[in-house]
Write an enzyme that holds these catalytic residues in place. Structure first.
Site, PDB file in Angstrom:
ATOM      1  N   GLU A 279      10.627  -2.212  -3.052  1.00 20.59           N
ATOM      2  CA  GLU A 279       9.623  -2.609  -2.068  1.00 20.59           C
ATOM      3  C   GLU A 279       9.141  -1.406  -1.262  1.00 20.59           C
ATOM      4  O   GLU A 279       7.967  -1.338  -0.870  1.00 20.59           O
ATOM      5  CB  GLU A 279      10.188  -3.685  -1.134  1.00 20.59           C
ATOM      6  N   TRP A 282       6.543   0.049  -3.333  1.00 20.41           N
ATOM      7  CA  TRP A 282       5.277  -0.686  -3.205  1.00 20.41           C
ATOM      8  C   TRP A 282       4.501  -0.175  -1.990  1.00 20.41           C
ATOM      9  O   TRP A 282       3.279   0.012  -2.045  1.00 20.41           O
ATOM     10  CB  TRP A 282       5.532  -2.183  -3.043  1.00 20.41           C
ATOM     11  N   TRP A 310     -18.524 -14.431  -2.113  1.00 23.15           N
ATOM     12  CA  TRP A 310     -17.550 -15.012  -1.195  1.00 23.15           C
ATOM     13  C   TRP A 310     -18.243 -15.822  -0.107  1.00 23.15           C
ATOM     14  O   TRP A 310     -19.374 -15.542   0.280  1.00 23.15           O
ATOM     15  CB  TRP A 310     -16.728 -13.908  -0.526  1.00 23.15           C
ATOM     16  N   ASN A 345       6.774 -12.369   3.704  1.00 23.98           N
ATOM     17  CA  ASN A 345       5.904 -11.809   2.671  1.00 23.98           C
ATOM     18  C   ASN A 345       5.495 -12.830   1.616  1.00 23.98           C
ATOM     19  O   ASN A 345       4.340 -12.847   1.180  1.00 23.98           O
ATOM     20  CB  ASN A 345       6.574 -10.610   1.993  1.00 23.98           C
ATOM     21  N   TRP A 363     -12.037 -12.012   1.349  1.00 29.57           N
ATOM     22  CA  TRP A 363     -10.721 -11.488   1.702  1.00 29.57           C
ATOM     23  C   TRP A 363     -10.769 -10.569   2.906  1.00 29.57           C
ATOM     24  O   TRP A 363      -9.778 -10.427   3.640  1.00 29.57           O
ATOM     25  CB  TRP A 363     -10.105 -10.754   0.507  1.00 29.57           C
ATOM     26  N   TRP A 386      -3.945  -8.136   0.410  1.00 32.30           N
ATOM     27  CA  TRP A 386      -5.088  -9.051   0.369  1.00 32.30           C
ATOM     28  C   TRP A 386      -5.872  -8.915  -0.926  1.00 32.30           C
ATOM     29  O   TRP A 386      -6.283  -9.915  -1.530  1.00 32.30           O
ATOM     30  CB  TRP A 386      -5.996  -8.821   1.585  1.00 32.30           C
TER      31      TRP A 386
END
Length: 471
Positions: A279, A282, A310, A345, A363, A386
């Protein structure tokens, strides 16, 4: 051995600690006198990327830092304004011959560093920046042909294989700044004309962060591989805000985690700790993406989705942002965020995918909402998360992988503990009712709304929308 500089400024930014602070350590070793400085921003009332909860946490961290500096025999000098003008003024006031600071990973901070480098050069002052926020900066990791990675897995293999710098074991030795050097009071919410937040964040400061690290290594991270997707209780490290503000160094977190894994008695504990390390990779992957592709803050990473139609903010967004969608897991996540400045998360994924795939809302609206409410708001990670959920980002979830809030609840909150904690009107509702939509005329509970959309129908709309833009 004589020092290289007589007087230097150490500019605190995302490194609000004394322990294992790369630039501060270097400054103390190379200068006779180090003047610790913090520059408060000048925006008022509203900001695209932050809000009251994070600023309140920042204020607490600065108070802690100031106290720690006093115990170390120094003093934090506070100014307000643009970093360029405030630092140039301080250089003139103190006759400083260098500025030391740790590099900022986001494009806004980098632009400031570029400007300051030129300004300092014109005044024959050294502007020295140091690697501190990342274990491996963007120029250290590339594909075989020298390009930036766009996919996490090969990036992480490279990242994991590289040698990591160990944390410094001693705090720097500091001396007091000139007694007559003026300083503003420590910032408060009034500095930005902000109201008191509804959220109650975790305790600020380096000492509190270290306590969280100790707890994480003793309890949640030992079972992280199995429990990290369970939102009820503390199943994650809860160190994200500490990394965001640099209350702990990434080197210390990595080193302590690896050491704990070596000492762990069970394979399950070792696996959990190594999953947590991934993580951290990431986090750095998204920072690398932002460095190489800064346009992701405004555009979809995948260019074929630049013109997706969107929806804009409206009534559906308002209901989502208040935790009143009629989807219990979504509403619980939003309410946790509003109450604490944090969201688990796994729930962040569910909540963000619901906004983009069920409500078809841009988004960017959700990204900004999160940044204005998250205490741990990190531009790179938030944007990456996102765009992952929207299906438009680097190594994103394929557009046809659309999480079903009802089945996600059954899998990750089967007893309804998380939902009942944050949605009190559902406290007496049997958990199985959270696993599928209610009858269209019978809400789950009297004071709870019906679902604002039909997930199955909205899923089909999303598939059609993305298929159109994928051909």
């Amino acid at each position: 051995m004589p020092k290289r500089f007589k007087t230097v400024l150490h500019w605190f930014r995302r490194d609000l600690r004394l322990t294992d602070n790369t630039a501060l350590n270097a400054a103390s070793q190379e200068a006779e006198q180090v003047i610790p400085v913090y520059i408060a921003s000048t925006w008022k009332q509203k900001h695209r990327w932050t809000g009251p909860a994070r600023q309140q946490f920042l204020c607490g961290c600065l108070t802690s830092l100031a106290n720690n500096l006093e115990h170390a025999g120094s003093r934090l000098i506070v100014r307000q304004g643009s970093a360029e003008s405030a630092l140039m003024a301080l250089i003139k006031e103190t006759n400083a011959d260098a500025v030391f600071t740790n590099r900022d990973p986001d494009p806004f901070g980098k632009q400031t560093e570029t400007t300051l480098t030129k300004q300092c050069e014109s005044r024959n002052v050294a502007f020295l920046t140091f690697k501190d926020t990342l274990l491996h900066e963007p120029d250290e990791i590339a594909t075989g042909d020298g390009n930036p990675y766009r996919v996490y897995t090969p990036f992480s293999r490279n990242w994991l294989s590289l040698e990591k710098v160990s944390p410094a074991s001693k705090r720097p030795k500091l001396t007091p700044p000139p007694s007559k050097l003026p300083s503003l009071d420590l910032p408060t919410l009034d500095t930005w004309d902000l109201p008191a937040p509804a959220a109650e964040p975790v305790a600020p400061g380096e000492k509190a962060a270290r306590k969280r690290l100790e707890h994480a290594l003793k309890v949640p991270l030992l079972n992280y591989g199995d429990a990290r997707n369970t939102p009820a209780g503390q199943t994650t490290s809860r160190l994200s805000q500490d990394l965001r503000f640099g209350l702990l160094s990434i080197r210390e977190i990595y080193a302590r985690t690896i050491a704990t894994a070596h000492e762990a008695r069970s394979q399950n504990a070792r696996d959990g700790l190594h999953t947590f390390i991934k993580e951290l990779a990431w986090r750095e992957f998204y920072m690398h993406i932002l460095h190489h592709f800064p346009e992701v803050l405004d555009l979809e990473f995948n260019p074929k989705y630049h013109d997706l139609p969107w929806q804009s903010e409206g009534e559906a967004f308002r209901q989502w942002s208040q935790g009143r969608t009629g989807f219990p897991i979504v509403d619980a996540g939003i309410r946790e965020l509003l109450a604490t400045g944090f969201m688990h998360n796994r729930v962040r994924m569910i909540v963000s995918m619901f906004l983009t795939k069920d409500l078809h809302i841009d988004w960017r609206h959700g990204e900004q909402f999160f940044m204005q409410h998250l205490v741990d708001g990190e531009i790179a990670s938030n944007n990456g998360g996102w765009q992952w959920s929207a299906g438009t980002g680097a190594d994103a979830a394929p557009y046809f992988r659309i999480q079903n809030p009802w089945t996600q609840t059954k899998r990750y909150d089967p007893q309804g503990q998380y939902i009942k904690e944050w949605v009190p009107e559902l406290a007496d509702t049997p958990p199985p009712q959270f696993f599928s939509p209610p009858h269209e005329t019978a809400p789950i509970a009297p004071d709870y709304p019906l679902p604002i959309v039909d997930h199955a129908a909205e899923r089909e709309k999303t598939l059609t929308l993305f298929k159109t833009h994928s051909t």
